[in-house]
Each structure stands twice: as C-alpha cells, then as structure tokens.
Design an enzyme around this catalytic site. Structure first.
Site, PDB file in Angstrom:
ATOM      1  N   LEU A   8       0.841  -1.201   0.000  1.00  0.00           N
ATOM      2  CA  LEU A   8       0.000   0.000   0.000  1.00  0.00           C
ATOM      3  C   LEU A   8       0.872   1.245   0.000  1.00  0.00           C
ATOM      4  O   LEU A   8       1.624   1.484   0.940  1.00  0.00           O
ATOM      5  CB  LEU A   8      -0.911  -0.007   1.233  1.00  0.00           C
ATOM      6  CG  LEU A   8      -1.847   1.196   1.373  1.00  0.00           C
ATOM      7  CD1 LEU A   8      -2.934   1.147   0.309  1.00  0.00           C
ATOM      8  CD2 LEU A   8      -2.462   1.234   2.767  1.00  0.00           C
ATOM      9  N   HIS A  27       5.686   2.723  11.965  1.00  0.00           N
ATOM     10  CA  HIS A  27       6.242   3.968  11.439  1.00  0.00           C
ATOM     11  C   HIS A  27       5.160   5.046  11.486  1.00  0.00           C
ATOM     12  O   HIS A  27       3.970   4.758  11.310  1.00  0.00           O
ATOM     13  CB  HIS A  27       6.697   3.716  10.001  1.00  0.00           C
ATOM     14  CG  HIS A  27       7.538   4.797   9.412  1.00  0.00           C
ATOM     15  ND1 HIS A  27       6.997   5.980   8.937  1.00  0.00           N
ATOM     16  CD2 HIS A  27       8.880   4.887   9.197  1.00  0.00           C
ATOM     17  CE1 HIS A  27       7.975   6.731   8.451  1.00  0.00           C
ATOM     18  NE2 HIS A  27       9.119   6.106   8.611  1.00  0.00           N
TER      19      HIS A  27
END
Length: 349
Positions: free
Chosen positions: A126, A230
């Site tokens: 993605l 992240h």
C-alpha cells in the site's frame, strides 16, 4: 475521478517512481526494475487465473486519476503466503521461571521465529503519493481490496493478515534491526530490507536464531519499538483496526512492526457489502448521503471508486443511481449489479 483498477504493463514507470518514493522499510516494493516488471506480470496472470488455483496469486491494483491518467497509488493482495518459500515472523510469547523452594517467580517475554501465517492471505504494497493524500483517497486505496475479496472469496484464505511497517528513521536505520538482526548479519537495515524485497527474506530468516529470544536481553531502543509502526503507517493501522483487524502478537523479523489479522468473514467492508442493480441518471441531492465504496463484480476488469449515497434508500428503491461518468468508469451498464458499502462504519450508523 479516482478509480481503482488492476495494474497493467504500461504502469511500470509509475510503479518504479512510487517504489523510489516509498523509501526504506517498504519491503514489498523495492526499487528494482526487473522485480517490478515481474510483479506486474504476476499480477496480470493472477487476474486471469482460475479461482481453483492452489498456488499463491499476487494481485496488484493502481489508483488512477481518470481525467489525467496519472497513477496516484498502488496496493496489493497475496492470496496464500509461504507456499513456495517459508513465511517468517516473530511471535511474542512468555516463559515463566519459578522455584517454589527459593520463592522465585519470574516472567520473561520472548520472540520466537514462526511460520504460523503460512497459507494466509495478505494485504500488502500500500503506497499513496503524497500529493494525493487527501479526499479519502487513502481509504479508497486500502479498502478497495475488500470489495475485490468480497467478489471472489474462494480465491482467498479465511485468515487475512497485514504487515505494518515498523519504526525506522529517514536515514534508513531501524532500532529493532540494530538491536537484534545486525548481530547475525554484517549489513545495515536498508540493505537487509532491500534483499528481503528481492525475495531473500527466507534465506535471512533461516540464519536467525531458532530458539526463543529473551526480549529483556535487547537494548532499550530495540525493546521500545517492538510492535510499533512507522509514523507514516499509523493511519493505515487505524483504518484496518476499524475494519476488524487486531494484533495477536506477531511482529516482523526486520523492523519489529506488528502483523495484524482478521477472519475474512468478519471484515466490516466485506460482511456489510451489498449488491444492487444499477440505474443510470443524475442523482438528486441527498442530505443523508455519505461516502461509499462502489465496485463492479469483475475480476480481470475490476473497478472501484467512491460515491456519495444512502445505501438504505438505494435498497428501498431496489437500485443504486449512478451518473453516466461513474457507470463508465466502473464499466457497468443499467441493470447490471455493483457492490456497495459505507466507507466507514460510523458514516452508515
């Protein structure tokens, strides 16, 4: 209009650009032209494959701005992991050390190399260009995969996972890798991550220790990022959690990012989706309308986009009204069926 469609050969340059922009830690999209060509070829084969195939099929979709032809993002699904090469991650566990005689009772948290997700389907790859990170494009890009899976559930495993990108800095340093993996491989995280994207993840994992690793033996920086994502990945994590995905204690062997999972039948966008007949015409303003995912029912010619609609009213009317431009983009005609679901649960509540 933003439309989701299967990737094709002409998208190679756009895919290469996105791979270069994705940066370190995006394992499934390394900036390697030969590998990207192979990924497109594999995807084209997957969309043409038989649903009875027992091999892993790699589906890859792109988000296209129809007025310009610009490719804004990419996403993918792997139908069955670990059938050709082993699929590895760490499972978080607990070991208890006790001595009633000495009055000692200690719990130690561990990481154990695991192949538990073998055969599972995976949401992967993605990436959305930063210029398009608005107008719910990220939700469309991520959730379009559920509409595709709802069209062909026989192509996928009942257990669906998603590896979330772990913590690394702008220079490509991973605290988890530095605290664990680097002790077994004389290479920086960026190189190990790149080799993993080239298909060498199994080779690297096989050289990692097979016995449980005691987390309290790792340095503080490595321990602090286990199961963390992240910063750029946090919205994707929250989105999937809203669809029913949960963390059952698995993390990536390189960056320590979490692997989340759900039963395919319990994913909201799949279980709540409806099929309705298409009616072509200009939709009248509706104060009760909300953003909805709408797709055709195809595989090779799959298309998905966002429209504003009230699903309950459409069901009462027995059809969903699309303007001609939307119908053309979705490659459907009047009387044919489309799949529709609210973009998020709270919008349909």
């Amino acid at each position: 209009m933003m439309i989701i469609r299967p990737i094709v050969e002409k998208d190679l340059n756009a895919l290469k650009r996105m791979a270069e922009n994705a940066g370190v830690g995006f394992t499934s999209l390394p900036a390697n032209l030969d590998l990207l060509k192979a990924r497109i070829a594999d995807a084209e084969a997957a969309f043409s494959s038989s649903p009875e195939s027992e091999e892993n099929q790699s589906y890859l979709f792109v988000l296209e701005e129809t007025s310009t032809g610009e490719i804004a993002g990419v996403c993918g699904i792997e139908s069955a992991l670990g059938l050709q090469t082993p699929w590895y991650n760490y499972h978080l566990g607990t070991l208890v050390h006790a001595s009633p005689t000495l009055g000692v009772y200690e719990k130690s948290h561990t990481l154990t190399l695991s192949n538990d997700h073998t055969g599972c389907s995976e949401l992967c790859t993605l990436f959305l260009d930063k210029d398009f990170r608005h107008s719910k494009n990220g939700s469309l890009l991520s959730k379009c995969r559920f509409m595709f899976m709802a069209n062909a559930p026989e192509r996928f495993n009942e257990r669906v996972i998603a590896e979330m990108r772990g913590v690394s800095d702008e220079e490509g340093n991973s605290p988890f890798w530095d605290g664990l993996g680097s002790h077994f491989f004389a290479m920086p995280f960026a190189k190990a991550d790149y080799l993993s994207g080239l298909g060498n993840k199994a080779f690297i994992a096989e050289l990692m220790p097979k016995l449980p690793i005691y987390i309290n033996l790792l340095n503080n920086d490595a321990r602090a990022v286990i199961g963390k994502v992240h910063d750029n990945t946090l919205p994707a994590l929250r989105m999937l959690e809203g669809e029913g995905f949960e963390n059952l204690g698995y993390v990536d062997i390189f960056d320590g990012g979490p692997t989340i999972e759900a039963n395919i039948r319990h994913i909201r966008a799949i279980s709540n989706s409806k099929t309705l007949a298409v009616e072509i015409g200009d939709a009248s303003p509706d104060d009760e309308a909300y953003p909805c995912l709408v797709s055709n029912l195809g595989i090779k010619n799959y298309r998905c986009t966002l429209i504003n609609a009230s699903i309950s009213k459409a069901q009462s009317a027995g059809a969903i009204k699309l303007d001609q431009a939307s119908a053309d983009a979705l490659k459907v005609a009047a009387g044919e069926s489309v799949r529709i679901v609210a973009l998020s649960a709270r919008q349909a509540a």
